[in-house]
Scaffold this motif. Sequence first.
Motif, mmCIF file in Angstrom:
data_model
loop_
_atom_site.group_PDB
_atom_site.id
_atom_site.type_symbol
_atom_site.label_atom_id
_atom_site.label_comp_id
_atom_site.label_asym_id
_atom_site.label_seq_id
_atom_site.Cartn_x
_atom_site.Cartn_y
_atom_site.Cartn_z
ATOM 1 N N SER A 81 0.794 -1.084 0.205
ATOM 2 C CA SER A 81 -0.325 0.358 0.407
ATOM 3 C C SER A 81 0.504 1.456 -0.204
ATOM 4 O O SER A 81 0.564 2.268 -0.317
ATOM 5 C CB SER A 81 -0.780 0.290 1.414
ATOM 6 O OG SER A 81 -0.428 0.185 2.352
ATOM 7 N N ASN A 82 2.357 1.288 0.252
ATOM 8 C CA ASN A 82 2.553 2.291 0.402
ATOM 9 C C ASN A 82 3.198 2.328 -0.711
ATOM 10 O O ASN A 82 4.108 1.737 -1.537
ATOM 11 C CB ASN A 82 4.592 1.824 1.390
ATOM 12 C CG ASN A 82 5.190 3.219 1.276
ATOM 13 O OD1 ASN A 82 5.122 3.816 0.845
ATOM 14 N ND2 ASN A 82 6.491 2.808 2.445
ATOM 15 N N ASN A 83 2.950 3.404 -1.712
ATOM 16 C CA ASN A 83 3.190 4.318 -2.818
ATOM 17 C C ASN A 83 5.018 4.041 -3.629
ATOM 18 O O ASN A 83 5.615 3.992 -4.157
ATOM 19 C CB ASN A 83 2.771 5.006 -3.011
ATOM 20 C CG ASN A 83 1.676 4.594 -4.233
ATOM 21 O OD1 ASN A 83 0.812 3.508 -4.902
ATOM 22 N ND2 ASN A 83 0.976 5.681 -4.569
ATOM 23 N N SER A 84 5.353 4.524 -2.173
ATOM 24 C CA SER A 84 6.681 5.095 -2.325
ATOM 25 C C SER A 84 7.828 3.662 -2.975
ATOM 26 O O SER A 84 9.313 3.915 -2.780
ATOM 27 C CB SER A 84 7.580 5.557 -1.388
ATOM 28 O OG SER A 84 7.489 5.340 -0.283
ATOM 29 N N LEU A 85 6.769 2.858 -2.670
ATOM 30 C CA LEU A 85 7.908 1.652 -3.143
ATOM 31 C C LEU A 85 7.829 1.396 -3.992
ATOM 32 O O LEU A 85 8.520 0.132 -4.715
ATOM 33 C CB LEU A 85 7.297 0.524 -1.883
ATOM 34 C CG LEU A 85 7.360 0.359 -0.518
ATOM 35 C CD1 LEU A 85 7.340 -0.835 0.061
ATOM 36 C CD2 LEU A 85 9.098 0.663 -0.633
ATOM 37 N N GLY A 86 6.825 2.045 -4.955
ATOM 38 C CA GLY A 86 6.997 1.341 -6.152
ATOM 39 C C GLY A 86 7.524 1.597 -7.520
ATOM 40 O O GLY A 86 8.473 3.218 -6.930
HETATM 41 C C1 LIG Z 1 6.589 3.896 2.281
HETATM 42 O O1 LIG Z 1 8.036 3.213 1.999
HETATM 43 C C2 LIG Z 1 9.724 4.540 2.256
HETATM 44 C C3 LIG Z 1 11.022 4.099 1.840
HETATM 45 O O2 LIG Z 1 10.930 2.650 2.142
HETATM 46 C C4 LIG Z 1 9.798 5.103 3.541
HETATM 47 O O3 LIG Z 1 10.631 5.806 3.686
HETATM 48 C C5 LIG Z 1 8.263 4.933 4.494
HETATM 49 O O4 LIG Z 1 8.723 4.863 5.967
HETATM 50 C C6 LIG Z 1 6.909 4.899 4.283
HETATM 51 N N1 LIG Z 1 6.192 5.005 4.717
HETATM 52 C C7 LIG Z 1 5.143 4.393 5.344
HETATM 53 C C8 LIG Z 1 4.280 4.715 5.217
HETATM 54 O O5 LIG Z 1 5.029 3.148 5.465
#
Ligand SMILES: *[C@@H]1O[C@H](CO)[C@@H](O)[C@H](O)[C@H]1NC(C)=O
Length: 135
Positions: A81-86
């Motif tokens: 669900s964490n978009n920043s991983l995509g």
């Molecule tokens: C989402 O992933 C990023 C990169 O791994 C991380 O820094 C961030 O804390 C994450 N956010 C959540 C809400 O898990």
Amino acid sequence: MAVHRSLVIFAIVAFMAPAITLAMDYVMGDDKGWSLNVNYEDWAEDKQFYVGDNLLFKYNNASHNVYKLNGDDFNSCTVPSNNSLGLFSENYRIKFAVAGKKWYICGVTGHCNQGMKLNIIVLDSTAPAAPPSAA
Ligand SMILES: *[C@@H]1O[C@H](CO)[C@@H](O)[C@H](O)[C@H]1NC(C)=O
Ligand SMILES: *[C@@H]1O[C@H](CO)[C@@H](O)[C@H](O)[C@H]1NC(C)=O
Ligand SMILES: [Cu+2]
């Protein structure tokens, strides 16, 4: 003694061989790219990946994306669900920095289950090769 000398040279060559291996550039799926209807297990089967190699994902980002996962999420095709991983840019190049298992999927609904998934093992390129068998 001549025998010892040649053994020493052989040992040095065997030790250095992995270090001079050039980094490889792989294109995911070759000319088919990263898309549906490609069997990525077959694609990876005859390849050995090492730290320092590059893996290029070529895709239309209106249709696909790339997520790097852990093994559990990979097996269940769970999109984080964490978009920043995509990865959402077209032509995404990943350089393998550390050895170990790697899991990649497409996060578009249903695509992982339809085969847009790749599970590989990246080896440490500086590790010594298997010991040569005694002559
Ligand atoms: C989402 O992933 C990023 C990169 O791994 C991380 O820094 C961030 O804390 C994450 N956010 C959540 C809400 O898990
Ligand atoms: C698709 O990739 C292009 C080029 O890398 C980028 O500029 C664009 O923001 C991407 N679109 C989306 C929806 O992420
Ligand atoms: Cu897809």
